[in-house]
Design a protein around this motif. Structure first.
Motif, mmCIF file in Angstrom:
data_model
loop_
_atom_site.group_PDB
_atom_site.id
_atom_site.type_symbol
_atom_site.label_atom_id
_atom_site.label_comp_id
_atom_site.label_asym_id
_atom_site.label_seq_id
_atom_site.Cartn_x
_atom_site.Cartn_y
_atom_site.Cartn_z
ATOM 1 N N SER A 1 7.288 -1.328 6.754
ATOM 2 C CA SER A 1 6.808 -0.053 6.221
ATOM 3 C C SER A 1 7.981 0.920 6.202
ATOM 4 O O SER A 1 9.069 0.631 6.707
ATOM 5 C CB SER A 1 5.669 0.512 7.073
ATOM 6 N N ALA A 2 7.743 2.077 5.612
ATOM 7 C CA ALA A 2 8.731 3.156 5.617
ATOM 8 C C ALA A 2 7.997 4.462 5.390
ATOM 9 O O ALA A 2 6.935 4.495 4.756
ATOM 10 C CB ALA A 2 9.798 2.955 4.549
ATOM 11 N N PRO B 1 10.304 -11.153 4.042
ATOM 12 C CA PRO B 1 9.931 -11.704 5.354
ATOM 13 C C PRO B 1 8.627 -11.120 5.873
ATOM 14 O O PRO B 1 8.416 -11.036 7.081
ATOM 15 C CB PRO B 1 11.125 -11.306 6.232
ATOM 16 N N PHE B 2 7.755 -10.656 4.985
ATOM 17 C CA PHE B 2 6.467 -10.093 5.374
ATOM 18 C C PHE B 2 5.513 -10.250 4.196
ATOM 19 O O PHE B 2 5.933 -10.426 3.055
ATOM 20 C CB PHE B 2 6.605 -8.610 5.747
ATOM 21 N N LYS B 3 4.241 -10.174 4.471
ATOM 22 C CA LYS B 3 3.216 -10.314 3.431
ATOM 23 C C LYS B 3 2.571 -8.980 3.076
ATOM 24 O O LYS B 3 1.936 -8.859 2.025
ATOM 25 C CB LYS B 3 2.134 -11.303 3.887
ATOM 26 N N ARG B 4 2.705 -7.996 3.958
ATOM 27 C CA ARG B 4 2.145 -6.670 3.700
ATOM 28 C C ARG B 4 3.231 -5.622 3.926
ATOM 29 O O ARG B 4 4.114 -5.793 4.776
ATOM 30 C CB ARG B 4 0.964 -6.378 4.624
ATOM 31 N N TYR B 5 3.152 -4.534 3.162
ATOM 32 C CA TYR B 5 4.121 -3.450 3.315
ATOM 33 C C TYR B 5 3.412 -2.144 3.008
ATOM 34 O O TYR B 5 2.575 -2.074 2.091
ATOM 35 C CB TYR B 5 5.302 -3.640 2.363
ATOM 36 N N ALA B 6 3.735 -1.102 3.777
ATOM 37 C CA ALA B 6 3.140 0.214 3.568
ATOM 38 C C ALA B 6 4.251 1.235 3.350
ATOM 39 O O ALA B 6 5.214 1.286 4.120
ATOM 40 C CB ALA B 6 2.284 0.614 4.771
ATOM 41 N N THR C 1 0.851 -1.184 0.000
ATOM 42 C CA THR C 1 0.000 0.000 0.000
ATOM 43 C C THR C 1 0.889 1.237 0.000
ATOM 44 O O THR C 1 1.774 1.377 0.853
ATOM 45 C CB THR C 1 -0.910 0.034 1.236
ATOM 46 N N VAL C 2 0.682 2.111 -0.955
ATOM 47 C CA VAL C 2 1.376 3.396 -1.014
ATOM 48 C C VAL C 2 0.365 4.472 -0.643
ATOM 49 O O VAL C 2 -0.683 4.601 -1.294
ATOM 50 C CB VAL C 2 1.972 3.662 -2.407
ATOM 51 N N ALA C 3 0.655 5.215 0.430
ATOM 52 C CA ALA C 3 -0.245 6.258 0.910
ATOM 53 C C ALA C 3 0.461 7.603 0.823
ATOM 54 O O ALA C 3 1.555 7.764 1.361
ATOM 55 C CB ALA C 3 -0.671 5.978 2.344
ATOM 56 N N THR C 4 -0.149 8.558 0.136
ATOM 57 C CA THR C 4 0.415 9.899 0.003
ATOM 58 C C THR C 4 -0.396 10.866 0.858
ATOM 59 O O THR C 4 -1.627 10.767 0.945
ATOM 60 C CB THR C 4 0.397 10.362 -1.456
ATOM 61 N N PHE C 5 0.294 11.798 1.495
ATOM 62 C CA PHE C 5 -0.363 12.769 2.356
ATOM 63 C C PHE C 5 0.526 13.996 2.462
ATOM 64 O O PHE C 5 1.630 14.032 1.912
ATOM 65 C CB PHE C 5 -0.618 12.177 3.746
#
Length: 579
Positions: free
Chosen positions: A284-285, A262-267, A228-232
Motif C-alpha cells: 500500500s501507499a 509480489p502481492f495480490k492486493r494493493y491499496a 483499491t484506491v481510497a480517497t479521503f
C-alpha cells in the motif's frame, strides 16, 4: 516386532490397519499445521472524534499473553517511521499510560527511558492502555489524525512494540465510532470480525496504514493485482475514479518492468488536503493530493508503488527487523530512493502518462540542478545516504539530495548496462537479478552485493567507474550516457537540453528504443551472465576529461520541476524531493 495378535490378522489385514493408522496420523498432522496461530498480542484501536473543548484523539489497548512469571513487560514507542529517515520521537505523544490484569487490577508502571515503559506483571496476561492525541504530520505522511468524519493512522505513531516479541504474529481490532465506515487496512482481514485484522509480525502491523470513516473507493484488477484506491480528507472526499484511472496504467507498466507483483492486493490511500507527500508500504501507499489528478499525481503514486519492489522486498541490509529506537545508517539510500525515482519516470513514459519530450526535459532539469549544486563537489551519494539523519529533511546531507544524485546515477548505470549488453538488458534487470537473492526471508543486500550485481551486467571493467559514481564527488558522465542512449545533450544559458539524436547509428537507435519502451526481444542470456566474451564492453571515461567536467554557464537556470515526495501543500506536491 509383530505381536501374536498381528500375526493372527495376517499380512494383508495388518498392512490395511497400518495404512488406516498412517492416514489418520496424516489427517491429524495436516489439521494441526492448518490450524491458525492464535496471536498472543492483540491491539485494539478506538478513535475518538473531537468534541467541544477537546481535539480528536485515539485510545489504544494492547492485550499481551504468554508472559513469564517474575519478568516485567516492556513496551516501546518508536522514534522514527520507516521510509522517513529522521527522528520524530513518537513517544512524545503518549498520554494516560496504565496497565492492569485481565480482571482490572492495576499494575505498577515505571518509565526507565523516555521511549520505554515497564509493567510489573502478576500473571501470564496484561492489558496496557494509553491515549494518543492528534499528532503533527511527518514529511511524507500524516501520523495520527482523528477528525469528525474520518481517522488516519501511520502505525509507528500509534502502536507500541512489545519488547523482545517483535517477530510474533499479532491481531488488530479497529473499533469505528458510531455511524462511521469500518476500517480499511491492507492487512489480512479476520473473517466475521468487522475491523479485525492479523499481521505476521509487529513490523508488518505498523507498515499497514489504517483509514476509518468517510471515504470514496474505486477498485480494479490489473497485472494480477486487486487494487483499491481510497480517497479521503477534509470536507467531501474526491471521487476515487479519476485517480484510479491515472494509477491503473502505472500498475501495468511497473509490473511489466520489474516482473510479477509480489502481492495480490494493493491499496492506494489518497489524502486530499493534509500534509505530507507520499510514503510507501509493503502492499500500500499513502499520498497527499488535492485537485484533479495529473501527471505529477501519477509520478508520486508511481514512485511509491515501485517501492513495493525496491525497498519493501529488495531491502538494504539491516532494515528488517527494524530498530525503531535507533537511526538506521544505510549507505545505499541513493539506490533505494534515487534509482526508484529514475525508474518511476521511465514507467510514467512507458505508460503514456508523460510525453517523450517531458521525460527528457525532466532528466535535463535534474542534470542542470546537479551541475549547479555546490554540494556536488563535496558530498558523495553514499555519504548523503549514510548521514541523512544529520540533515533532518529525509532527503540527503549537506545540500546533496540522494534522490537527485541517485536518479542520475541510475541514468548513467542504465546507459552502461544497455551499452554493455547491446541493448538487451537495462537497469531494471539489476533489480530483477537482485530480487530473488535479497528479498525476505533472505537477508538484505550489502553495498558490495549491489556493486556485484551491477558489474555482472556491465562487466568488471567498469568497477572503478561504479565506485566513482557512488563514492566519488564532482562531475558525472552525462554526455557519455546521453551519447550511449542516442541522445544529444546541450548546455544552454537556460539549462540542459536533452533530445533524440537523429544521426545516431542504427545500433544506437535500437538501444534508445529499448531504453524508452522497454522492448527486450532477445531471450538469450547476456554474456556477462554466462562468462562468454563480449564484443562491445562498456567503459566510462577513466580520466576526468571533457565528458566528466562540469560545464559553467551564465544566466539563470530553468525553473526546476517540483519533485515528488517531500512535504506537499494542500494543492499538491510543491517541494524539492520525493521519497
Amino acid at each position: 516386532m509383530r505381536t501374536a495378535a498381528a500375526r493372527r490378522l495376517g499380512g494383508s489385514a495388518w498392512a490395511w490397519l497400518r495404512g488406516v493408522a498412517t492416514a489418520a496420523w496424516l489427517v491429524a498432522a495436516s489439521a494441526a499445521l492448518a490450524a491458525p496461530v492464535v496471536p498472543q498480542i492483540r491491539y485494539t484501536v478506538r478513535p475518538e472524534p473531537p468534541v467541544a473543548g477537546r481535539a480528536g484523539r485515539t485510545r489504544v489497548e494492547i492485550a499481551v499473553a504468554g508472559l513469564k512469571a517474575g519478568r516485567p513487560l516492556r513496551v516501546v514507542m518508536p522514534s522514527w517511521t520507516p521510509g522517513d529517515y529522521r527522528l520524530q520521537n513518537h513517544w512524545r505523544g503518549v498520554t494516560e499510560f496504565s496497565a492492569a490484569t485481565p480482571d482490572g487490577a492495576p499494575l505498577a508502571v515505571s518509565r526507565p527511558e523516555r521511549d520505554l515503559w515497564e509493567v510489573a506483571t502478576r500473571g501470564a496476561e496484561v492489558r496496557v492502555r494509553y491515549a494518543v492525541p492528534n499528532q503533527e504530520a511527518g514529511l511524507f505522511s500524516e501520523n495520527a489524525i482523528v477528525t469528525d468524519r474520518y481517522a488516519f493512522f501511520s502505525g509507528p505513531a500509534l502502536l507500541m512494540l512489545v519488547q523482545d516479541r517483535q517477530s510474533e504474529p499479532v491481531a488488530l481490532t479497529v473499533e469505528a465510532p458510531p455511524g462511521w465506515s469500518a476500517a480499511l487496512c491492507p492487512l489480512q482481514e479476520q473473517a466475521g470480525e468487522p475491523g479485525g485484522f492479523t499481521a505476521p509480525s509487529y513490523d508488518d502491523l505498523v507498515d499497514a496504514p489504517i483509514l476509518v470513516g468517510r471515504r470514496d473507493e474505486a477498485t480494479f484488477l490489473e497485472a494480477g493485482i486487486r487494487v483499491t484506491v481510497a480517497t479521503f480528507g477534509p470536507g467531501a472526499p474526491m471521487e476515487a475514479g479519476p485517480p484510479a484511472a491515472r494509477f491503473r496504467p502505472v500498475v501495468a507498466s511497473a509490473a511489466a518492468m520489474l516482473g510479477p507483483a509480489p502481492f495480490k492486493r494493493y491499496a492506494l490511500f489518497v489524502d486530499g488536503g493534509n500534509k505530507g507527500g507520499g510514503l510507501e508500504h509493503a502492499d500500500s501507499a499513502r499520498v497527499a493530493w488535492s485537485g484533479a489528478p495529473n501527471a505529477m499525481f501519477s509520478a508520486l503514486a508511481c514512485h511509491e508503488f515501485l517501492h513495493a519492489w525496491n525497498v519493501k522486498r529488495l531491502r538494504p541490509q539491516g532494515m528488517i527487523p527494524y530498530d525503531y529506537r535507533t537511526p538506521l545508517r544505510c549507505p545505499t539510500l541513493w539506490f533505494a530512493e534515487g534509482v526508484t525515482e529514475y525508474l518511476a519516470r521511465l514507467v510514467l513514459f512507458r505508460s503514456g502518462q508523460i510525453t517523450q519530450a517531458e521525460f527528457l526535459n525532466w532528466l535535463g532539469d535534474d542534470i542542470a540542478q546537479y551541475e549547479a549544486t555546490p554540494a556536488a563537489a563535496n558530498v558523495s551519494a553514499e555519504e548523503a545516504s549514510r548521514r541523512v539523519w544529520e540533515g533532518g529533511q529525509s532527503s540527503g546531507y549537506a545540500g546533496m539530495s540522494y534522490y537527485l544524485k541517485g536518479a542520475l546515477i541510475g541514468f548513467c548505470l542504465d546507459a552502461a548496462v544497455r551499452r554493455g549488453s547491446q541493448g538487451v538488458r537495462g537497469l531494471e534487470d539489476v533489480l530483477r537479478r537482485m530480487l530473488p537473492l535479497y528479498s525476505p526471508p533472505k537477508p538484505g543486500y550489502a553495498p558490495a552485493n549491489l556493486r556485484e550485481c551491477v558489474l555482472a551486467l556491465t562487466g568488471s571493467e567498469m568497477a572503478s567507474d561504479y565506485d566513482r559514481l557512488v563514492a566519488g564527488v564532482g562531475p558525472m558522465p552525462f554526455d557519455w550516457a546521453a551519447e550511449a542512449l542516442g541522445l544529444r545533450l546541450e548546455r544552454t544559458r537556460s539549462g540542459v537540453v536533452l533530445a533524440v539524436d537523429p544521426s545516431a547509428f542504427a545500433e544506437t537507435r535500437a538501444r534508445r528504443d529499448a531504453w524508452l519502451w522497454g522492448r527486450d526481444a532477445v531471450a538469450e542470456p547476456h554474456p556477462a551472465e554466462t562468462g562468454a566474451p563480449r564484443k562491445d564492453h562498456v567503459r566510462l571515461p577513466v580520466n576526468l576529461g571533457a565528458k566528466w567536467q562540469l560545464t559553467s554557464r551564465t544566466g539563470p537556470p530553468r525553473p526546476q520541476r517540483p519533485r515528488l515526495r517531500r512535504a506537499a501543500s494542500a494543492a499538491g506536491p510543491s517541494c524539492s524531493a520525493p521519497c
